[in-house]
Design an enzyme around this catalytic site. Structure first.
Site, PDB file in Angstrom:
ATOM      1  N   GLY A 103       9.748  26.686  -1.705  1.00 37.92           N
ATOM      2  CA  GLY A 103      10.889  27.589  -1.673  1.00 37.92           C
ATOM      3  C   GLY A 103      10.968  28.358  -2.994  1.00 37.92           C
TER       4      GLY A 103
ATOM      5  NE  ARG B 143      -0.029  20.530   5.196  1.00 38.85           N
ATOM      6  CZ  ARG B 143       0.220  21.007   3.979  1.00 38.85           C
ATOM      7  NH1 ARG B 143       1.453  21.295   3.626  1.00 38.85           N
ATOM      8  NH2 ARG B 143      -0.755  21.207   3.118  1.00 38.85           N
TER       9      ARG B 143
ATOM     10  CB  ALA C  54      13.975  10.722   7.064  1.00 41.40           C
ATOM     11  N   GLY C  55      11.038  12.216   6.201  1.00 39.86           N
ATOM     12  CA  GLY C  55      10.037  13.148   6.737  1.00 39.86           C
ATOM     13  C   GLY C  55       8.814  12.403   7.271  1.00 39.86           C
TER      14      GLY C  55
ATOM     15  CG  ASN D 123     -13.475 -21.534  -5.108  1.00 38.32           C
ATOM     16  OD1 ASN D 123     -14.564 -21.182  -4.684  1.00 38.32           O
ATOM     17  ND2 ASN D 123     -12.422 -20.746  -5.083  1.00 38.32           N
TER      18      ASN D 123
ATOM     19  CE  LYS E  35      -9.483 -17.659  -6.352  1.00 38.83           C
ATOM     20  NZ  LYS E  35      -9.443 -18.394  -5.087  1.00 38.83           N
TER      21      LYS E  35
END
Ligand code: UD1
Ligand code: MG
Length: 452
Positions: free
Chosen positions: A143, A17, A12-13, A372, A337
């Site tokens: 921490g 930054r 949830a943060g 194409n 592709k």
């Protein structure tokens, strides 16, 4: 005896930054969001239930969570008041659960299943809380794990609240924690916010548990597993660690890389044995390479399959839906592709082949284009087995070229071609004997006259 396990992933943060319009945990490592990585490892650990805590309005995070783990519960933490507060957002799931609790941070995406298992095994050995720690090269804002003489964990101190002595500690908190306590909600509810940030810190659970007579244990892992991503530099650092790990795993599994540090892989890249990968190759999402293929330098792949023994590059671009059979050769400046090249087909130079099929052993000459797209719709080009397409041909789709046919160089082919026919569409060659000589002498005279 292992007890039922509830895993809570905190996502949830806001991650301010990161300086991003996108929630932090959706930023990607190796093509998969950090949340996706954490959900994958959480599922590998094999808990009984999984919940993700997201912020308000984070619909994209919710969708990502459910895409990676369809059975996951999603809870919203209305305001971001800290990691303990975030875990409590999943209150009803925790209340309904009888067993252990594992808390993971979605911004700590590199943790491995083995390490999480080692952490959980501390609970089996009698710890009430097991914390995953690491020796930080630069402890910075992490921490700190405060330990007693005998090595037991006594507290976790956030950098902002630490004394100088505590800040000097290099053993840091990864954020990953496991709990085996009778009433986790009463423990979490007892956590206050009287600290420098005014937040409810999950880390305070350690001291509280000890006060309640429980034991806290620290399990130490390598820093590379628990890098916490708070800013874009951390994201790049996490990417680098992930890539190094993935390359090493491929090499261990029998892939040769001449300059592994220049090869970029995605979370789902599959490479078979005895494949050689030259420098500067990018594997986007959804690429597989079968045994013995040779990937030459400076190639870029996404959503493609490369068959056994194929030779691709240098400078090839494979876009989604490119499927190469065995021993196919695709060379420089060829873009593919949504096209399948059957066994032994070749397109060695300067081509665009989009939306179609190429039969086995067909040879696509330099400069061939599958036209194409008409500006509104995409159309298919189907080329039969053994067809030879001469250089610089435009094949205007929809188009079918029968097996064994030849296309003359420089043709613009707009109609289907029968098997074994020759088709060419260009003006007949007109030769004028001696013309060049006459032209030169005429021009030389004119130039001389003009310069008088
Ligand atoms: C946290 C730890 C710190 C540890 C570091 C490791 C706490 C108090 N601190 O600090 O000890 O060294 O991680 O990387 O736990 N989150 C929410 N809601 C909130 C706050 C955070 O969901 O209200 C989530 C974030 O999305 C993130 C995780 O919790 O996934 C950690 O939050 P973050 O703010 O990054 O904590 P750190 O300051 O890194
Ligand atoms: Mg963090």
């Amino acid at each position: 005896m292992a007890r039922p396990l509830l895993t809570v992933i905190l996502a949830a943060g806001k991650g301010t930054r990161m300086r991003s319009a996108m929630p932090k945990v959706l930023h990607r490592i190796a093509g998969r969001s950090m949340l996706g990585h954490v959900l994958t490892v959480a599922q590998e650990v094999g808990g009984d239930s999984l919940v993700v805590v997201v912020g308000p309005g984070m619909d994209a995070v919710r969708e990502e969570a459910l895409a990676a783990a369809p059975g996951a519960g999603v809870f919203v933490q209305e305001t971001q008041l800290g990691t303990a507060h975030a875990v409590l957002a999943a209150r009803s799931a925790i209340a309904a659960h009888r067993g252990d609790l594992l808390v993971l941070f979605a911004d700590t995406p590199l943790v491995t299943v083995e390490t999480l298992k080692a952490l959980l095994s501390e609970l089996e050995r009698g710890a009430s809380i097991a914390v995953l720690g690491f020796e930080a090269r630069d402890p910075g804002a992490y921490g700190r794990l405060i330990t007693a003489e005998d090595g037991t964990l006594t507290a976790i101190r956030e950098a902002k609240d630490a004394t100088d002595a505590e800040r000097a500690v290099r053993l840091c908190n990864s954020g990953v924690m496991a709990f085996r306590v009778d009433d986790p909600l009463s423990l979490l509810d007892a956590i206050g916010n009287g600290n420098a940030k005014g937040e409810y810190y999950l880390t305070d659970a350690v001291e509280l548990t000890r006060k309640r007579g429980g034991r806290a244990a620290a399990v130490v892992c390598d820093e590379d597993e628990v890098l916490g991503v708070n800013a874009r530099r951390d994201l790049a650092a996490a990417e680098a660690i992930w890539q190094r790990r993935a390359r090493n795993k491929l090499m261990d599994d029998g892939v040769t890389m001449i300059a592994p540090e220049t090869v970029w892989l995605s979370f789902d890249t599959v490479v078979g044995r005895d494949v050689t990968i030259e420098p500067n190759v990018y594997f986007g999402i959804g690429v597989s390479v079968d045994e013995g293929a040779e990937i030459k330098a400076n190639s870029y792949f996404e959503g493609s399959r490369i068959g056994a023994g194929a030779r691709v590059g240098p400078f090839s671009r494979l876009r989604p839906g490119a499927v190469l059979g065995r021993d196919v050769h695709v060379g420089n400046f060829v873009e593919l592709k949504n096209v399948a090249l059957a066994d032994g087909a070749k397109a060695n130079h300067l081509s665009y082949l989009g939306d179609g099929t190429v039969g086995a052993k067909a040879n696509i000459g330099a400069g061939t284009i599958f036209c194409n797209y008409d500006g509104f719709f995409k159309h298919k080009t189907d080329i039969g087995e053994g067809v030879f397409v001469g250089s610089n041909s435009s094949l205007v789709a929809p188009l079918k070229i029968g097996a064994g046919a030849y296309i003359g160089s420089g043709s613009v082919i707009t109609k289907d071609v029968a098997a074994n026919a020759l088709a060419l569409s260009r003006t007949a060659q007109d030769e004028r004997p001696g013309w060049a000589e006459k032209f030169r002498s005429m021009m030389t005279r004119r130039k001389a006259a003009a310069s008088k």
